[in-house]
Write a protein that holds these residues in place. Structure first.
Motif, PDB file in Angstrom:
ATOM      1  N   UNK A 162       0.814  -1.207   0.000  1.00  0.00           N
ATOM      2  CA  UNK A 162       0.000   0.000   0.000  1.00  0.00           C
ATOM      3  C   UNK A 162       0.854   1.266   0.000  1.00  0.00           C
ATOM      4  N   UNK A 163       2.188   1.107   0.142  1.00  0.00           N
ATOM      5  CA  UNK A 163       3.095   2.256   0.136  1.00  0.00           C
ATOM      6  C   UNK A 163       3.870   2.367  -1.171  1.00  0.00           C
ATOM      7  N   UNK A 164       3.513   1.591  -2.170  1.00  0.00           N
ATOM      8  CA  UNK A 164       4.298   1.572  -3.400  1.00  0.00           C
ATOM      9  C   UNK A 164       4.235   2.878  -4.183  1.00  0.00           C
ATOM     10  N   UNK A 165       3.133   3.582  -4.098  1.00  0.00           N
ATOM     11  CA  UNK A 165       3.069   4.881  -4.775  1.00  0.00           C
ATOM     12  C   UNK A 165       4.104   5.832  -4.183  1.00  0.00           C
ATOM     13  N   UNK A 166       4.227   5.782  -2.868  1.00  0.00           N
ATOM     14  CA  UNK A 166       5.260   6.593  -2.205  1.00  0.00           C
ATOM     15  C   UNK A 166       6.653   6.106  -2.588  1.00  0.00           C
ATOM     16  N   UNK A 167       6.847   4.799  -2.653  1.00  0.00           N
ATOM     17  CA  UNK A 167       8.145   4.224  -3.007  1.00  0.00           C
ATOM     18  C   UNK A 167       8.582   4.713  -4.394  1.00  0.00           C
ATOM     19  N   UNK A 168       7.651   4.709  -5.322  1.00  0.00           N
ATOM     20  CA  UNK A 168       7.982   5.131  -6.688  1.00  0.00           C
ATOM     21  C   UNK A 168       8.371   6.614  -6.727  1.00  0.00           C
ATOM     22  N   UNK A 169       7.612   7.461  -6.048  1.00  0.00           N
ATOM     23  CA  UNK A 169       7.942   8.894  -6.034  1.00  0.00           C
ATOM     24  C   UNK A 169       9.290   9.132  -5.356  1.00  0.00           C
ATOM     25  N   UNK A 170       9.531   8.426  -4.262  1.00  0.00           N
ATOM     26  CA  UNK A 170      10.788   8.569  -3.523  1.00  0.00           C
ATOM     27  C   UNK A 170      11.965   8.094  -4.375  1.00  0.00           C
TER      28      UNK A 170
ATOM     29  N   UNK B 150      12.151   7.955  -7.670  1.00  0.00           N
ATOM     30  CA  UNK B 150      12.386   8.875  -8.781  1.00  0.00           C
ATOM     31  C   UNK B 150      13.088  10.144  -8.316  1.00  0.00           C
ATOM     32  N   UNK B 151      12.678  10.680  -7.176  1.00  0.00           N
ATOM     33  CA  UNK B 151      13.278  11.922  -6.681  1.00  0.00           C
ATOM     34  C   UNK B 151      14.752  11.730  -6.342  1.00  0.00           C
ATOM     35  N   UNK B 152      15.046  10.709  -5.554  1.00  0.00           N
ATOM     36  CA  UNK B 152      16.436  10.468  -5.157  1.00  0.00           C
ATOM     37  C   UNK B 152      17.310  10.124  -6.365  1.00  0.00           C
ATOM     38  N   UNK B 153      16.777   9.313  -7.275  1.00  0.00           N
ATOM     39  CA  UNK B 153      17.557   8.890  -8.438  1.00  0.00           C
ATOM     40  C   UNK B 153      17.817  10.047  -9.399  1.00  0.00           C
ATOM     41  N   UNK B 154      16.889  10.996  -9.462  1.00  0.00           N
ATOM     42  CA  UNK B 154      17.106  12.169 -10.316  1.00  0.00           C
ATOM     43  C   UNK B 154      18.299  12.979  -9.820  1.00  0.00           C
ATOM     44  N   UNK B 155      18.369  13.196  -8.516  1.00  0.00           N
ATOM     45  CA  UNK B 155      19.520  13.913  -7.955  1.00  0.00           C
ATOM     46  C   UNK B 155      20.810  13.122  -8.190  1.00  0.00           C
ATOM     47  N   UNK B 156      20.754  11.815  -7.985  1.00  0.00           N
ATOM     48  CA  UNK B 156      21.951  10.991  -8.176  1.00  0.00           C
ATOM     49  C   UNK B 156      22.412  11.010  -9.628  1.00  0.00           C
ATOM     50  N   UNK B 157      21.461  11.047 -10.544  1.00  0.00           N
ATOM     51  CA  UNK B 157      21.788  11.066 -11.978  1.00  0.00           C
ATOM     52  C   UNK B 157      22.618  12.297 -12.317  1.00  0.00           C
ATOM     53  N   UNK B 158      22.163  13.475 -11.913  1.00  0.00           N
ATOM     54  CA  UNK B 158      22.884  14.707 -12.251  1.00  0.00           C
ATOM     55  C   UNK B 158      24.134  14.875 -11.385  1.00  0.00           C
ATOM     56  N   UNK B 159      24.121  14.361 -10.165  1.00  0.00           N
ATOM     57  CA  UNK B 159      25.346  14.396  -9.353  1.00  0.00           C
ATOM     58  C   UNK B 159      26.421  13.507  -9.963  1.00  0.00           C
ATOM     59  N   UNK B 160      26.027  12.330 -10.426  1.00  0.00           N
ATOM     60  CA  UNK B 160      26.995  11.434 -11.070  1.00  0.00           C
ATOM     61  C   UNK B 160      27.599  12.106 -12.295  1.00  0.00           C
TER      62      UNK B 160
END
Length: 219
Positions: free
Chosen positions: A139-147, A149-159
């Motif tokens: 029941x928390x998967x919608x939150x998991x997906x948003x979380x 995507x947000x963290x991975x977006x920062x990691x993508x540009x930081x990398x």
């Protein structure tokens, strides 16, 4: 002959009662008027105090705006125009799509320098590993997906920035690590979006191994 009582000296009881009643009414209206005047005075004082407080707050807010802007200019955190659209200069995109499916738009990523980005990569890798408990809660998967995507977006540009600032001998290995990580993040994000539990669990385990490698590399 008995003396006859003189009833003319006795006041008319009805007249006395009427006079008393009028006096009470007059007293009531005088008191009510006085109360209303007191309320009006209180409201006037409160209104004046409120206006004074608003005026002082406005001066404090806008009076310091110029000072705040002069201090924040050119430190990487202050925006003087539209929200910039970041893009990667290194080869860490999906070769088939030319981008990454998990990237979120409309996010401002401040320039915190290479050391700051390395620290954030390590921290966000740890944050995504700690997300494992939520995988079990469907029941928390919608939150998991948003979380994710947000963290991975920062990691993508930081990398991307870390690869650009890295020595030539380290660029290839960092690029390879970034691509392996983001390939798995794309698979994990797709599995969560489709509510596919077996694929989600499998992709998360593979992604966790790569996140641990990132933490080791950025230590």
């Amino acid at each position: 002959m008995a003396t006859r009582a003189n009833f003319n000296v006795i006041p008319n009881i009805c007249s006395v009662e009427k006079i008393q009643k009028r006096a009470r009414i007059a007293c009531f209206f005088d008191k009510k008027k006085a109360d209303e005047e007191e309320v009006d005075r209180d409201n006037s004082v409160q209104t004046t105090t409120r206006r004074l407080a608003i005026g002082i707050s406005t001066i404090a807010l806008f009076g310091n705006a110029t000072v705040g802007k002069s201090i924040a200019d050119d430190n990487g955190f202050w925006l003087n125009g539209p929200l910039p659209v970041p893009y990667a200069t290194n080869k860490i995109n999906n070769e088939e799509t030319g981008t990454r499916s998990f990237l979120k738009k409309g996010i401002y990523i401040a320039d915190i320098g290479t050391k700051g980005r390395i620290h954030r990569l390590k921290k966000y890798a740890f944050d995504l590993i700690a997300m494992g408990d939520l995988i079990e809660q469907r029941d928390a998967w919608n939150y998991v997906r948003r979380y994710l995507r947000l963290k991975s977006t920062f990691m993508y540009f930081d990398f991307d920035e870390v690869i650009s600032a890295a020595p030539v001998d380290d660029k290839k290995s960092l690029t390879d690590l970034a691509n392996r990580l983001f390939d798995n993040v794309e698979k994990l994000e797709a599995a969560v979006r489709k509510q596919n539990y077996p694929d989600t669990e499998s992709c998360y385990e593979e992604t966790t191994t790569l996140l641990e490698e990132v933490m080791t590399r950025m230590a």
